[in-house]
Design a protein around this motif. Sequence first.
Motif, PDB file in Angstrom:
ATOM      1  N   LEU A  55      63.305  37.274   9.069  1.00 41.95           N
ATOM      2  CA  LEU A  55      64.222  36.613   8.126  1.00 41.95           C
ATOM      3  C   LEU A  55      64.675  35.255   8.663  1.00 41.95           C
ATOM      4  O   LEU A  55      64.748  34.265   7.925  1.00 41.95           O
ATOM      5  N   LEU A  56      64.999  35.223   9.963  1.00 39.88           N
ATOM      6  CA  LEU A  56      65.540  33.992  10.550  1.00 39.88           C
ATOM      7  C   LEU A  56      64.567  32.817  10.434  1.00 39.88           C
ATOM      8  O   LEU A  56      64.966  31.659  10.416  1.00 39.88           O
ATOM      9  N   LYS A  57      63.255  33.136  10.323  1.00 37.43           N
ATOM     10  CA  LYS A  57      62.275  32.055  10.141  1.00 37.43           C
ATOM     11  C   LYS A  57      62.407  31.383   8.780  1.00 37.43           C
ATOM     12  O   LYS A  57      61.872  30.298   8.567  1.00 37.43           O
ATOM     13  N   HIS A  58      63.091  32.067   7.861  1.00 38.33           N
ATOM     14  CA  HIS A  58      63.082  31.592   6.473  1.00 38.33           C
ATOM     15  C   HIS A  58      64.451  31.165   5.967  1.00 38.33           C
ATOM     16  O   HIS A  58      64.608  30.936   4.776  1.00 38.33           O
ATOM     17  N   VAL A  59      65.460  31.122   6.852  1.00 38.35           N
ATOM     18  CA  VAL A  59      66.785  30.691   6.397  1.00 38.35           C
ATOM     19  C   VAL A  59      67.161  29.386   7.103  1.00 38.35           C
ATOM     20  O   VAL A  59      66.661  29.083   8.190  1.00 38.35           O
ATOM     21  N   ASP A  60      68.031  28.636   6.451  1.00 42.24           N
ATOM     22  CA  ASP A  60      68.498  27.369   7.028  1.00 42.24           C
ATOM     23  C   ASP A  60      69.678  27.585   7.953  1.00 42.24           C
ATOM     24  O   ASP A  60      69.951  26.770   8.824  1.00 42.24           O
ATOM     25  N   MET A  61      70.396  28.681   7.725  1.00 41.69           N
ATOM     26  CA  MET A  61      71.663  28.862   8.412  1.00 41.69           C
ATOM     27  C   MET A  61      71.960  30.348   8.542  1.00 41.69           C
ATOM     28  O   MET A  61      71.626  31.132   7.659  1.00 41.69           O
ATOM     29  N   VAL A  62      72.579  30.711   9.662  1.00 44.44           N
ATOM     30  CA  VAL A  62      73.025  32.082   9.808  1.00 44.44           C
ATOM     31  C   VAL A  62      74.504  32.056  10.177  1.00 44.44           C
ATOM     32  O   VAL A  62      74.955  31.167  10.915  1.00 44.44           O
ATOM     33  N   THR A  63      75.272  32.967   9.615  1.00 45.50           N
ATOM     34  CA  THR A  63      76.677  33.135   9.988  1.00 45.50           C
ATOM     35  C   THR A  63      76.813  34.508  10.619  1.00 45.50           C
ATOM     36  O   THR A  63      76.324  35.505  10.086  1.00 45.50           O
TER      37      THR A  63
ATOM     38  N   ALA B 286      73.604  31.370  23.297  1.00 43.65           N
ATOM     39  CA  ALA B 286      73.279  32.286  22.197  1.00 43.65           C
ATOM     40  C   ALA B 286      72.887  31.492  20.953  1.00 43.65           C
ATOM     41  O   ALA B 286      71.880  31.793  20.292  1.00 43.65           O
ATOM     42  N   ALA B 287      73.659  30.461  20.640  1.00 44.41           N
ATOM     43  CA  ALA B 287      73.379  29.661  19.442  1.00 44.41           C
ATOM     44  C   ALA B 287      72.032  28.956  19.568  1.00 44.41           C
ATOM     45  O   ALA B 287      71.258  28.893  18.599  1.00 44.41           O
ATOM     46  N   LYS B 288      71.741  28.429  20.745  1.00 40.83           N
ATOM     47  CA  LYS B 288      70.444  27.756  20.930  1.00 40.83           C
ATOM     48  C   LYS B 288      69.289  28.742  20.739  1.00 40.83           C
ATOM     49  O   LYS B 288      68.277  28.427  20.114  1.00 40.83           O
ATOM     50  N   TRP B 289      69.487  29.945  21.288  1.00 38.25           N
ATOM     51  CA  TRP B 289      68.455  30.968  21.153  1.00 38.25           C
ATOM     52  C   TRP B 289      68.205  31.268  19.665  1.00 38.25           C
ATOM     53  O   TRP B 289      67.064  31.369  19.215  1.00 38.25           O
TER      54      TRP B 289
ATOM     55  N   PRO C  25      66.755  29.029  12.184  1.00 37.51           N
ATOM     56  CA  PRO C  25      67.827  28.333  11.446  1.00 37.51           C
ATOM     57  C   PRO C  25      68.200  26.995  12.095  1.00 37.51           C
ATOM     58  O   PRO C  25      68.267  26.889  13.316  1.00 37.51           O
ATOM     59  N   ARG C  26      68.475  25.992  11.262  1.00 36.40           N
ATOM     60  CA  ARG C  26      68.919  24.689  11.798  1.00 36.40           C
ATOM     61  C   ARG C  26      70.398  24.719  12.143  1.00 36.40           C
ATOM     62  O   ARG C  26      70.874  23.869  12.897  1.00 36.40           O
ATOM     63  N   HIS C  27      71.130  25.664  11.544  1.00 38.35           N
ATOM     64  CA  HIS C  27      72.575  25.733  11.742  1.00 38.35           C
ATOM     65  C   HIS C  27      72.983  27.171  12.046  1.00 38.35           C
ATOM     66  O   HIS C  27      72.529  28.089  11.374  1.00 38.35           O
ATOM     67  N   VAL C  28      73.836  27.328  13.034  1.00 39.37           N
ATOM     68  CA  VAL C  28      74.368  28.655  13.366  1.00 39.37           C
ATOM     69  C   VAL C  28      75.886  28.565  13.355  1.00 39.37           C
ATOM     70  O   VAL C  28      76.470  27.720  14.059  1.00 39.37           O
ATOM     71  N   ILE C  29      76.511  29.404  12.549  1.00 37.13           N
ATOM     72  CA  ILE C  29      77.972  29.466  12.524  1.00 37.13           C
ATOM     73  C   ILE C  29      78.373  30.720  13.283  1.00 37.13           C
ATOM     74  O   ILE C  29      77.964  31.827  12.924  1.00 37.13           O
ATOM     75  N   ILE C  30      79.171  30.546  14.338  1.00 36.74           N
ATOM     76  CA  ILE C  30      79.666  31.712  15.070  1.00 36.74           C
ATOM     77  C   ILE C  30      81.161  31.828  14.814  1.00 36.74           C
ATOM     78  O   ILE C  30      81.951  30.953  15.169  1.00 36.74           O
TER      79      ILE C  30
ATOM     80  N   ALA D 123      86.032  29.079  14.806  1.00 41.00           N
ATOM     81  CA  ALA D 123      84.601  29.190  14.525  1.00 41.00           C
ATOM     82  C   ALA D 123      83.861  27.957  15.014  1.00 41.00           C
ATOM     83  O   ALA D 123      84.381  26.845  14.965  1.00 41.00           O
ATOM     84  N   PHE D 124      82.657  28.168  15.499  1.00 44.62           N
ATOM     85  CA  PHE D 124      81.764  27.083  15.910  1.00 44.62           C
ATOM     86  C   PHE D 124      80.677  26.885  14.858  1.00 44.62           C
ATOM     87  O   PHE D 124      80.143  27.856  14.326  1.00 44.62           O
ATOM     88  N   MET D 125      80.328  25.635  14.620  1.00 43.59           N
ATOM     89  CA  MET D 125      79.079  25.338  13.914  1.00 43.59           C
ATOM     90  C   MET D 125      78.170  24.628  14.904  1.00 43.59           C
ATOM     91  O   MET D 125      78.488  23.547  15.393  1.00 43.59           O
ATOM     92  N   PHE D 126      77.067  25.257  15.202  1.00 44.34           N
ATOM     93  CA  PHE D 126      76.069  24.660  16.081  1.00 44.34           C
ATOM     94  C   PHE D 126      74.949  24.073  15.219  1.00 44.34           C
ATOM     95  O   PHE D 126      74.396  24.770  14.362  1.00 44.34           O
TER      96      PHE D 126
END
Lengths: 305, 305
Positions: free
Chosen positions: B160-168, B186-189, B195-200, B207-210
């Motif tokens: 799934l992660l290959k096909h989304v732009d962002m994960v929260t 973790a976000a870099k991994w 995903p181009r964007h990771v929200i933790i 919250a972080f947006m990487f």
Amino acid sequence: MTVLVVGSVALDSVETPFGKADDVLGGSATFFSSAASLLTPVQLVGVVGSDFPVEKLEPLAARGVDLAGLERADGQSFRWRGRYRHDLNSAETLETHLGVFSRFSPKIPSQFRNAPFVFLGNIDPRLQLDVLQQVDRPKLVACDTMNFWIQSRRPDLLELLKHVDMVTLNDGEARQLSEKVNLVQAAKWIMDCGPRHVIIKKGEHGAFMFNRDSIFFAPAFPLEEVFDPTGAGDSFAGGFIGYLARTGDLSESNMRRAVMYGSAMGSFAVEKFSTERLMSLTRAEIDARIRELRQLVTFEEELPA
Amino acid sequence: MTVLVVGSVALDSVETPFGKADDVLGGSATFFSSAASLLTPVQLVGVVGSDFPVEKLEPLAARGVDLAGLERADGQSFRWRGRYRHDLNSAETLETHLGVFSRFSPKIPSQFRNAPFVFLGNIDPRLQLDVLQQVDRPKLVACDTMNFWIQSRRPDLLELLKHVDMVTLNDGEARQLSEKVNLVQAAKWIMDCGPRHVIIKKGEHGAFMFNRDSIFFAPAFPLEEVFDPTGAGDSFAGGFIGYLARTGDLSESNMRRAVMYGSAMGSFAVEKFSTERLMSLTRAEIDARIRELRQLVTFEEELPA
């Protein structure tokens, strides 16, 4: 302006997932001075034993930390041995030997008594009160404390809070002291005891500065490698109070800047063992990190339609 | 622009130190829609049982949530019963009855298939992948997940992660997924998975947006009373994606603003049970909280000497 700090000067032995260090410089007054002396002159009051390798303090002295108040007593120096596990969040204390620190009775040299900024590091609140008897109306007094004193010296600590302008403590300590789970409520409770400003440090989650009618939040710098968390809180305090002393400005806007210097110094402290990173730090590196912290939280509000 | 959300629509029974609520509106798609619909039109895809009190959804429909994709199936609705202790940090699940949700197979109505923004709420990653087969090249796809899927459906989730732009996801989930303790690592991994964007999301810690080459941090609003934490994360996602859809602008500066809308919506969600506060919210209240959040982190750098 000068900062007077009273606190521990210790020898730490630390194990982290990344390595170990034996008998390196530690203690609240040491970390505080290492950070604050990057910004302003510091006067240190503490005690070490006859076994203390005083040459380890020479770089601090070279950077403007006046050690005239560092007592050398017969006996062993304060030693702490601790370990951090994989998550680096909390230290596991393996050994504590108070040594001469157990009989510490701070004597403020006469030439230190008019320091305009005073930081009472984490020692027995009875001693912190005693220091306040010896100093001459400082512009600002801040104190730190810890779970042990909150539990064992609560009446003295509450008395101390009537006489300080500011208290710095971590989130767990704020909750323990106030008996409030919610940090906003905890900070209000503490301000009702006396201090006009309460700094609540949350480690990797940043820090709050609560004033009577405002709240400021400083993020922690998101480091990719945290090497050794020891001393981060005292380094934060050193950056914060050091900046206030350097500028002599207690306006809200300047105090906000000061908190960012605290956050920056805390983030540097954890990059290496002991005070190593703080002692190699340049003003340009500090400025760069302040700008990075600002960039971390900067957003522009939407323009009006 | 419109947001399509696929997720759960549930009946929650919640106990907190401040009271209890039975069979109130819950579920990821519900909280997401309640927040996002304050900012932009929403299309919801989910399933409820034959026992579901659909009149409870009328206020959502009145606010522009298109329920044409809400299936009514024979059987019981998804019910969750949980309790928060004094510290409100983590829910204790007392009962979970998946009911018709256990056989949920999202069918995207034809008129929803060209939604420019898609949020895949926390459901089986195989279903999330299946939704992506049914939609027509959205401008942005974001997904959420949880510990259960990270453990039980890891290969599907990685696909799934290959096909989304962002994960929260929250900090614990980010660590579990990446097997990295440090959140920057973790976000870099996770970004390396696609995903181009990771929200933790770190709950009360903000919250972080990487992004590939920047990090943004949004504080949580320091509430004096947190009433019921249920749904905060999905409300955050609703505010965030809702703002992006409203503006249609995926620039870094606009995404930073969007994260602040997420933080604001998360902070409102926890002020009352269920979606109660989100459903009474006005645009003026949202704007005021955005300004308060900005004030919370604002400091001016020192002027050059």
